[in-house]
Design an enzyme around this catalytic site. Structure first.
Site, short mmCIF file in Angstrom:
data_model
loop_
_atom_site.label_atom_id
_atom_site.label_comp_id
_atom_site.label_asym_id
_atom_site.label_seq_id
_atom_site.Cartn_x
_atom_site.Cartn_y
_atom_site.Cartn_z
NE ARG A 49 31.81 27.26 -29.13
CZ ARG A 49 32.97 26.91 -29.28
NH1 ARG A 49 33.77 27.56 -28.25
NH2 ARG A 49 33.60 26.49 -30.13
CG ASP A 242 32.20 18.96 -32.44
OD1 ASP A 242 32.35 19.78 -33.14
OD2 ASP A 242 31.56 19.46 -31.25
CG ASN A 252 35.02 20.85 -36.47
OD1 ASN A 252 34.81 20.74 -35.31
ND2 ASN A 252 35.35 21.82 -37.23
#
Ligand code: MRU
Length: 352
Positions: A49, A242, A252
């Protein structure tokens, strides 16, 4: 102390070797994935991740998933490449790094196909590109560390959210890179790690990797940040990202937006640390960012124990969007970027 390598090639190069992040901090276990199904599952289940790490894993996964198809006819091999790339690309929607990394390997594939390369030559070119993505990410993390370390004075108290450290990247992280760098330079930095509900990336992962590195870290529940800021206990906030839209809006981990509002209210600088690969000029604003919705089981149980009635309605967006106006500056591999933000196409060339 060994370096954390969240994602790398297995020694034989036939698999993507991952630290199984679902099992930290209780157990350190590595897991090899090869097939398209396993790579997608590892990304979806958060075995691997963090935006840069899933991009690296996706690019490598294209290579390992195709290895068994090298002896098929060229047309079959290329169709399989397109299918594998599309499936891995869709495993998680919000972090642009995954789509970006897949598009990089597809770009290399297009060049090899135009040059009428054999299947195995094509695969070799893809492997080289995936390795370059990993190596470049490592270098970008170091550059983010150098750019951000001057923000951290001796005894600086930093709040971070989720995990944007070594576990989330190919190197020393994004939000945590300036902290590692300042520590390496001999300064003491104190970190408050938001626990980060519902999957606890802050308490499980950030606290694990910082403690391991000897960086003082204090875990707080997400609802304690306001109180600490009000007490004057936080000097600055650094988080990862992100996806950064062209106007500087930031997707995010869910909860980041709340932290940004709190920081603004208390006059505390709020920094977003990210590599160039997280900047997405093709998404104009945060409104166009697709927010991943995750399963109900993450909300109704904690480590297998019910934490809510089993059939209660839940809402589980994995990310939120922080408006650009709340971001004091971006800490990137290209240096600090101050407002007004303009990440439209060509932003990096305009920076010189
Ligand atoms: O759902 P996750 O754990 O993949 O979310 C990760 C984050 O939100 C990170 O802050 C982000 O990916 C930056 S990682 C350098």
């Amino acid at each position: 102390m060994s370096v954390i390598e969240a994602v790398r090639w297995s020694p034989e190069g036939d698999a993507v070797r991952l630290i199984d992040q679902r099992r930290l901090p209780g157990e350190y276990v590595e897991r090899d994935v090869r097939t398209c199904e396993d790579v997608c599952e590892a990304i979806r289940t958060l075995t691997v991740r963090g935006a840069p790490a899933i991009g690296i894993c996706g690019a490598m996964g294209v290579v390992t998933a195709l290895a068994g198809d090298v002896d098929t006819p060229a047309g079959v091999f290329r169709a399989r490449l397109r299918e594998v790339a599309a499936r891995i690309r869709e495993a998680r929607p919000t972090a642009v790094n995954l789509a970006w990394a897949i598009d990089r390997v597809l770009g290399v594939a297009a060049i090899a196909i135009a040059a009428e390369r054999s299947n195995s030559e094509l695969l070799t070119a893809l492997r080289r590109e995936a390795t370059a993505i990993l190596d470049e990410d490592r270098a970008m993390c170091e550059a983010i560390g150098s750019a951000g370390a001057p923000l951290l004075a001796e005894n600086a108290r930093v709040l971070t959210h989720c995990n944007a450290g070594a576990l989330a990247t190919g190197g020393i992280g994004t939000a945590l890179a300036p902290i590692y760098r300042a520590t390496r330079d001999g300064r003491r930095v104190l970190v408050y790690a938001d626990e980060t509900r519902p999957l606890l990336q802050g308490s499980r992962l950030t606290a694990w990797e910082l403690s391991r590195a000897g960086v003082p870290v204090t875990v707080i529940a997400d609802n304690m940040a306001a109180s600490l800021m009000g007490l004057g206990a936080i000097d600055l906030v650094i988080v990862g990202a992100d996806r950064i839209a062209a106007n500087g809006d930031v997707a995010n981990k869910i909860g980041t937006y709340g932290v940004a509002i709190l920081a603004h209210h208390h006059g505390i600088p709020f920094y977003v640390a990210a590599p160039s690969s997280t900047i997405d000029p093709s998404t104009p604003t945060g409104r166009e960012i697709i927010i991943e919705q995750r399963g109900r089981e993450e909300m109704v149980q904690l480590a297998g124990t019910p934490s809510a009635p089993p059939d209660v309605a839940v809402c589980n967006p994995a990310f939120d969007v922080t408006p650009a106006k709340l971001v004091t500056a971006f800490v990137t591999d290209r240096g600090m970027i101050l407002p007004p933000y303009d990440f439209r196409e060509g932003w990096d060339e305009r920076m010189g």
